[in-house]
Design an enzyme around this catalytic site. Structure first.
Site, PDB file in Angstrom:
ATOM      1  N   TYR A  64       0.936  -1.157   0.035  1.00 24.26           N
ATOM      2  CA  TYR A  64       0.156  -0.040   0.013  1.00 24.26           C
ATOM      3  C   TYR A  64       0.840   1.204   0.114  1.00 24.26           C
ATOM      4  O   TYR A  64       1.888   1.364   0.691  1.00 24.26           O
ATOM      5  CB  TYR A  64      -0.620  -0.001   1.043  1.00 24.26           C
ATOM      6  CG  TYR A  64      -1.986  -0.900   1.167  1.00 24.26           C
ATOM      7  CD1 TYR A  64      -3.083  -0.958   0.379  1.00 24.26           C
ATOM      8  CD2 TYR A  64      -2.242  -2.026   2.257  1.00 24.26           C
ATOM      9  CE1 TYR A  64      -4.156  -1.730   0.352  1.00 24.26           C
ATOM     10  CE2 TYR A  64      -3.246  -2.910   2.318  1.00 24.26           C
ATOM     11  CZ  TYR A  64      -4.097  -2.955   1.417  1.00 24.26           C
ATOM     12  OH  TYR A  64      -5.215  -3.509   1.427  1.00 24.26           O
ATOM     13  N   ASP A 104      -6.915  -0.233  -4.760  1.00 24.38           N
ATOM     14  CA  ASP A 104      -8.500  -0.146  -4.645  1.00 24.38           C
ATOM     15  C   ASP A 104      -9.099   0.210  -3.214  1.00 24.38           C
ATOM     16  O   ASP A 104     -10.038   0.011  -3.055  1.00 24.38           O
ATOM     17  CB  ASP A 104      -9.123  -1.454  -5.248  1.00 24.38           C
ATOM     18  CG  ASP A 104      -8.710  -2.726  -4.416  1.00 24.38           C
ATOM     19  OD1 ASP A 104      -8.049  -2.523  -3.654  1.00 24.38           O
ATOM     20  OD2 ASP A 104      -9.202  -3.581  -4.941  1.00 24.38           O
ATOM     21  N   HIS A 120     -10.954  -6.506  -4.408  1.00 29.76           N
ATOM     22  CA  HIS A 120     -10.594  -6.816  -3.024  1.00 29.76           C
ATOM     23  C   HIS A 120     -11.595  -7.524  -2.230  1.00 29.76           C
ATOM     24  O   HIS A 120     -11.924  -7.672  -1.071  1.00 29.76           O
ATOM     25  CB  HIS A 120     -10.690  -5.297  -2.060  1.00 29.76           C
ATOM     26  CG  HIS A 120      -9.443  -5.199  -1.341  1.00 29.76           C
ATOM     27  ND1 HIS A 120      -8.399  -4.313  -1.596  1.00 29.76           N
ATOM     28  CD2 HIS A 120      -9.150  -5.790  -0.077  1.00 29.76           C
ATOM     29  CE1 HIS A 120      -7.384  -4.461  -0.543  1.00 29.76           C
ATOM     30  NE2 HIS A 120      -7.998  -5.107   0.633  1.00 29.76           N
TER      31      HIS A 120
HETATM   32  C1  LIG Z   1      -9.382 -11.151   5.076  1.00 31.03           C
HETATM   33  C2  LIG Z   1      -8.798 -10.535   4.070  1.00 31.03           C
HETATM   34  C3  LIG Z   1      -7.793  -9.504   4.177  1.00 31.03           C
HETATM   35  C4  LIG Z   1      -7.644  -8.947   2.837  1.00 31.03           C
HETATM   36  N1  LIG Z   1      -6.215  -8.289   3.055  1.00 31.03           N
HETATM   37  C5  LIG Z   1      -5.717  -7.527   1.789  1.00 31.03           C
HETATM   38  C6  LIG Z   1      -4.584  -6.772   1.915  1.00 31.03           C
HETATM   39  O1  LIG Z   1      -3.791  -6.516   2.929  1.00 31.03           O
HETATM   40  N2  LIG Z   1      -3.958  -6.404   0.695  1.00 31.03           N
HETATM   41  C7  LIG Z   1      -4.709  -6.552  -0.518  1.00 31.03           C
HETATM   42  O2  LIG Z   1      -4.027  -6.161  -1.591  1.00 31.03           O
HETATM   43  N3  LIG Z   1      -5.638  -7.364  -0.436  1.00 31.03           N
HETATM   44  C8  LIG Z   1      -6.317  -7.657   0.485  1.00 31.03           C
HETATM   45  N4  LIG Z   1      -7.509  -8.610   0.537  1.00 31.03           N
HETATM   46  C9  LIG Z   1      -8.041  -8.684  -0.891  1.00 31.03           C
HETATM   47  C10 LIG Z   1      -7.551 -10.042  -1.540  1.00 31.03           C
HETATM   48  O3  LIG Z   1      -6.215  -9.848  -2.156  1.00 31.03           O
HETATM   49  C11 LIG Z   1      -8.036 -10.603  -2.725  1.00 31.03           C
HETATM   50  O4  LIG Z   1      -8.484  -9.394  -3.813  1.00 31.03           O
HETATM   51  C12 LIG Z   1      -9.572 -11.119  -2.365  1.00 31.03           C
HETATM   52  O5  LIG Z   1      -9.715 -11.597  -1.051  1.00 31.03           O
HETATM   53  C13 LIG Z   1     -10.081 -12.077  -3.445  1.00 31.03           C
HETATM   54  O6  LIG Z   1     -11.304 -12.378  -3.309  1.00 31.03           O
HETATM   55  P1  LIG Z   1     -11.923 -13.807  -2.448  1.00 31.03           P
HETATM   56  O7  LIG Z   1     -11.372 -13.716  -1.222  1.00 31.03           O
HETATM   57  O8  LIG Z   1     -13.243 -13.975  -3.005  1.00 31.03           O
HETATM   58  O9  LIG Z   1     -10.735 -14.615  -2.968  1.00 31.03           O
HETATM   59  C14 LIG Z   1      -7.898  -9.052   1.734  1.00 31.03           C
HETATM   60  C15 LIG Z   1      -8.904  -9.968   1.617  1.00 31.03           C
HETATM   61  C16 LIG Z   1      -9.456 -10.817   2.930  1.00 31.03           C
HETATM   62  C17 LIG Z   1     -10.614 -11.651   2.795  1.00 31.03           C
END
Ligand SMILES: Cc1cc2nc3c(=O)[nH]c(=O)nc-3n(C[C@H](O)[C@H](O)[C@H](O)COP(=O)(O)O)c2cc1C
Ligand code: HEM
Length: 465
Positions: A242, A270, A351
């Site tokens: 980030y 995003d 996300h």
């Molecule tokens: C609990 C959680 C924490 C996440 N933390 C981040 C993060 O720190 N950075 C990021 O770029 N995306 C983060 N994401 C988004 C994931 O990288 C990803 O885009 C998303 O989980 C994909 O969807 P899915 O959970 O349906 O597979 C997070 C998602 C979840 C569920």
């Protein structure tokens, strides 16, 4: 204190006196810290510090903060070790939640009993604390985008070629030159320690065993040192970044990421502010009124630069020779802009539905890209993530031109249920489903996946035949 003197022990009764904004002490792993200086700047808010003031905060602290977090406190904030003889004996009775989890853990089947990712999700809900479950599962507002991410895959149907030879199937591919045994990767997701004490280290180990790329979150609960201690030589790990409001902090981090051996930087764009995740807020008992940029349901958006634009991508390139992947692209114009400013790859993502409600499903954005700029899909690496629950989802995305597909929640759920073995099971299920899908579709190699193999709803084939 000189080196050969033993440190002065702090009596528990002394710690108990410091419970206010003006003097806020906590015990973490047997050490007493004065958290007064960060009361107003603590990224998790002041309320949680005051709630834990004057007592042992280890249980609240450990699953959320990497071990090196406390090094960011001024040295004088470390008061010293608590005197163990003065700690009152804990008379904590197990709570209803403790009992529920103990029972669920006792009844856990072995990982092989999980046939699909939904099975693992259900088990995760049963064994995780309610706050951990809410944090992982939560999504923005009414969770329309969360639902749509999965629903969008269901609008695509196959056009199988059943007269092909399919005896040997290869699922091998690569992301930015890093070889992978499957076209899936672990999307970066924060706080894996909420699910298991080894946190992200389990994900790293499983990704290595199965030969896939893993993205490490900027907000991981393991430190970079911990992650690197279990990474195998040359194992492909991408670092998710980030952009910090403090550019120099980002600069230091980017250089460290390159030095420590990550293979790419995945810049997430995003999540300028955290989405409104009510499930998460309710589980934490945090129902305070939030201003537009003060939601604090999660780490996303904390300290993220608001003035960052595509034109700043070259600034990152000037600091590192690592390739840059822009994560969170949701329309064709931004895809064009990311590549124009020098990104090596992009992730179509919202996300996991945790940020802007009513943002398009990644599969919808992929279709837009396919319709308007198919050349980008032919020439560049485009990945997607969000809502993947089946191997067929992965294959549909590849047919439409994606190179690889990320999983966010599923590995966290697997980790929460069985630790490393659970993450392995998630990947193995995907492997079985992807191979079966390829055979039934009549392809033996990922290069053979083309738009001619899918259709949108009842429409004719997407590609000219
Ligand atoms: C609990 C959680 C924490 C996440 N933390 C981040 C993060 O720190 N950075 C990021 O770029 N995306 C983060 N994401 C988004 C994931 O990288 C990803 O885009 C998303 O989980 C994909 O969807 P899915 O959970 O349906 O597979 C997070 C998602 C979840 C569920
Ligand atoms: C000194 C003692 C500390 C204690 C007792 C403590 C405790 C906590 C607790 C209980 C939370 C959870 C908040 C919630 O559920 O909403 C939290 C969140 C957080 N803390 Fe700390 N913290 C401490 C120090 C720090 C320091 C030094 C940093 C970094 C500079 C830090 C960074 C964070 C971050 C980023 C979060 C947000 C996690 C999230 O909600 O996603 N903390 N902290």
């Amino acid at each position: 204190m000189s080196n050969n003197q033993s440190p002065t022990l702090v009596a528990y009764s002394e710690v108990q006196k410091h419970t206010t904004r003006d003097s806020c002490w906590v015990i973490i792993n047997g050490q007493v810290y004065d958290a007064t200086s960060i009361i107003d700047s603590h990224p998790g808010g002041s309320a949680v510090l005051l709630k834990n003031a004057g007592k042992d905060a280890t249980k609240a602290f450990a699953p959320i903060h990497p071990p090196d977090t406390l090094a960011s406190l001024p040295p004088e904030a470390h008061i010293g070790p608590v005197d163990p003889r003065t700690i009152p004996e804990s008379k904590d009775e197990p709570t209803e939640e403790d009992k529920r989890i103990a029972k669920a853990v006792e009844n856990l089947p072995p990982p092989e009993a999980a046939l699909n990712l939904r099975d693992i999700e259900k088990l995760a809900e049963s064994v995780l604390t309610s706050t951990a479950w809410a944090y992982y599962r939560s999504a923005g507002d009414d969770e329309m985008t969360y639902d749509e991410n999965a629903a969008a895959f269901k609008r695509f149907w196959f056009r199988p070629r059943v007269l092909n030879k399919i005896s040997k199937v290869s699922t091998a591919t690569s992301m930015l030159g890093c070889p992978m045994s499957l076209p899936i990767f672990i999307s970066p997701a924060a706080l894996a320690r909420l699910g298991h004490p080894d946190g992200e280290m389990n994900l790293v180990r499983a990704a290595n065993t199965e030969g896939i790329v893993m993205g490490l979150s900027n907000n991981a609960s393991c430190s970079i040192d911990e992650v690197m201690s279990v990474r195998q030589p040359n194992q492909p790990l991408f670092f998710q970044l980030y952009m910090n409001r403090d550019r120099s902090a980002s600069e230091t981090l980017i250089k460290r990421v390159e030095r420590t051996g990550f293979k790419a930087i995945m810049l997430t764009v995003d999540a300028a502010v955290p989405g409104k995740r009510e499930r998460d807020q309710r589980a934490k008992g945090d129902v305070s009124v939030q201003g537009p940029s003060h939601g604090k349901s999660g780490t996303a958006g904390l300290g993220v630069a608001h003035e960052f634009t595509g034109a700043d991508i070259p600034w990152i390139h000037s600091l590192t020779s690592l390739p840059i992947i822009i994560k969170g692209i949701q329309c064709v114009e931004d895809a064009e802009m990311a590549f124009k400013y020098g990104a090596q790859a992009i992730v179509l993502s919202n996300h996991g539905g945790r940020e802007l409600e009513y943002s398009p499903a990644p599969m919808t954005t992929l279709l837009e890209l396919y319709s308007k700029r198919p050349d980008i899909l032919f020439r560049r690496e485009v990945y997607i993530d969000g809502g993947v629950t089946r191997g067929t989802d992965v294959i549909k995305a590849l047919c439409l031109g994606a190179r690889a597909v990320g999983l966010g929640r599923a590995p966290l759920y697997g980790n929460g249920v069985w630790g490393e073995a659970g993450v392995l099971r998630v990947i193995q299920i995907m492997r079985e489903e992807i191979e079966t899908c390829m055979r039934l579709l009549g392809v033996t190699n990922l290069d053979e996946l083309t738009p001619a193999l899918i259709r949108y709803g009842d429409q004719p084939a997407l590609a000219k035949l």
